[in-house]
Design a protein around this motif. Structure first.
Motif, PDB file in Angstrom:
ATOM      1  N   VAL A  25       0.846  -1.195   0.000  1.00 22.29           N
ATOM      2  CA  VAL A  25       0.000   0.000   0.000  1.00 22.29           C
ATOM      3  C   VAL A  25       0.884   1.249   0.000  1.00 22.29           C
ATOM      4  N   ALA A  26       1.988   1.207   0.743  1.00 16.34           N
ATOM      5  CA  ALA A  26       2.916   2.341   0.786  1.00 16.34           C
ATOM      6  C   ALA A  26       3.526   2.610  -0.588  1.00 16.34           C
ATOM      7  N   GLU A  27       3.711   1.558  -1.387  1.00 17.86           N
ATOM      8  CA  GLU A  27       4.276   1.719  -2.736  1.00 17.86           C
ATOM      9  C   GLU A  27       3.225   2.149  -3.751  1.00 17.86           C
ATOM     10  N   GLY A  28       1.948   2.146  -3.356  1.00 18.51           N
ATOM     11  CA  GLY A  28       0.909   2.683  -4.229  1.00 18.51           C
ATOM     12  C   GLY A  28      -0.238   1.762  -4.582  1.00 18.51           C
ATOM     13  N   ARG A  29      -0.258   0.528  -4.054  1.00 17.36           N
ATOM     14  CA  ARG A  29      -1.373  -0.372  -4.368  1.00 17.36           C
ATOM     15  C   ARG A  29      -2.652   0.171  -3.749  1.00 17.36           C
ATOM     16  N   ARG A  30      -3.762   0.097  -4.491  1.00 19.65           N
ATOM     17  CA  ARG A  30      -5.023   0.672  -4.021  1.00 19.65           C
ATOM     18  C   ARG A  30      -6.097  -0.367  -3.708  1.00 19.65           C
ATOM     19  N   ILE A  31      -5.878  -1.627  -4.125  1.00 20.75           N
ATOM     20  CA  ILE A  31      -6.869  -2.676  -3.839  1.00 20.75           C
ATOM     21  C   ILE A  31      -6.179  -3.814  -3.085  1.00 20.75           C
ATOM     22  N   SER A  32      -6.962  -4.716  -2.482  1.00 19.91           N
ATOM     23  CA  SER A  32      -6.375  -5.787  -1.673  1.00 19.91           C
ATOM     24  C   SER A  32      -5.530  -6.733  -2.522  1.00 19.91           C
ATOM     25  N   THR A  33      -4.509  -7.332  -1.920  1.00 18.10           N
ATOM     26  CA  THR A  33      -3.614  -8.229  -2.664  1.00 18.10           C
ATOM     27  C   THR A  33      -4.390  -9.424  -3.208  1.00 18.10           C
ATOM     28  N   ALA A  34      -5.413  -9.860  -2.483  1.00 16.23           N
ATOM     29  CA  ALA A  34      -6.216 -11.003  -2.931  1.00 16.23           C
ATOM     30  C   ALA A  34      -6.918 -10.702  -4.259  1.00 16.23           C
ATOM     31  N   LYS A  35      -7.303  -9.454  -4.458  1.00 15.46           N
ATOM     32  CA  LYS A  35      -8.019  -9.078  -5.682  1.00 15.46           C
ATOM     33  C   LYS A  35      -7.098  -8.491  -6.741  1.00 15.46           C
ATOM     34  N   ALA A  36      -5.887  -8.120  -6.365  1.00 13.82           N
ATOM     35  CA  ALA A  36      -4.934  -7.525  -7.309  1.00 13.82           C
ATOM     36  C   ALA A  36      -4.320  -8.597  -8.202  1.00 13.82           C
ATOM     37  N   CYS A  37      -3.651  -8.169  -9.279  1.00 10.76           N
ATOM     38  CA  CYS A  37      -2.991  -9.112 -10.183  1.00 10.76           C
ATOM     39  C   CYS A  37      -1.496  -8.810 -10.222  1.00 10.76           C
TER      40      CYS A  37
END
Length: 137
Positions: A25-37
């Motif tokens: 999240v600190a690096e910029g991810r906006r959705i949960s890892t489970a739903k991310a690709c």
């Protein structure tokens, strides 16, 4: 034609980092890892927008502000000029990010890449042991 770039400037933006499961999240991810690709590209995001019938523009020369080595972003428009949605299923940027992250693993380019990768790992394993044998001699 001249009015188009002005409109694009007001469109929303998705950086591939937003839906990358490898990022924090600190690096910029906006959705949960489970739903991310894993490691999405601008082209894949653009193809997904095209599939969802959402107007988009890929800007390969732009970089993500937190990580300038991450090149490219996708601009998109959720609503038409009259305020109605392009795709009734997608009403927000978050919904679009989740839908795109869901579609990318099924992307044609991904399917082709995965098949040879499985074959190369088995052959690479046997070639490594062969090289190891040569070093011992």
């Amino acid at each position: 034609m001249q009015g188009e770039p002005l409109n694009i400037k007001k469109w929303n933006i998705i950086y591939p980092v937003y839906i990358n499961s490898k990022k924090t999240v600190a690096e910029g991810r906006r959705i949960s890892t489970a739903k991310a690709c894993e490691n999405p590209t601008c082209i894949e995001i653009g193809d997904c927008c095209n599939y969802l019938k959402i107007p988009f523009a890929i800007e390969l020369d732009k970089a993500y502000p937190r990580d300038f080595m991450q090149r490219g972003r996708v601009r998109f428009q959720l609503k038409k000029e009259d305020g109605s949605l392009w795709n009734p299923e997608i009403g927000s940027k978050k919904q679009l990010m989740l839908r795109v992250a869901e579609l990318i693993p099924k992307h044609q380019g991904r399917m082709k890449k995965q098949e040879p990768a499985a074959n190369t790992t088995t052959t690479a394993g046997s070639s490594k042991s062969g090289k190891g044998g040569k070093k011992k001699k």
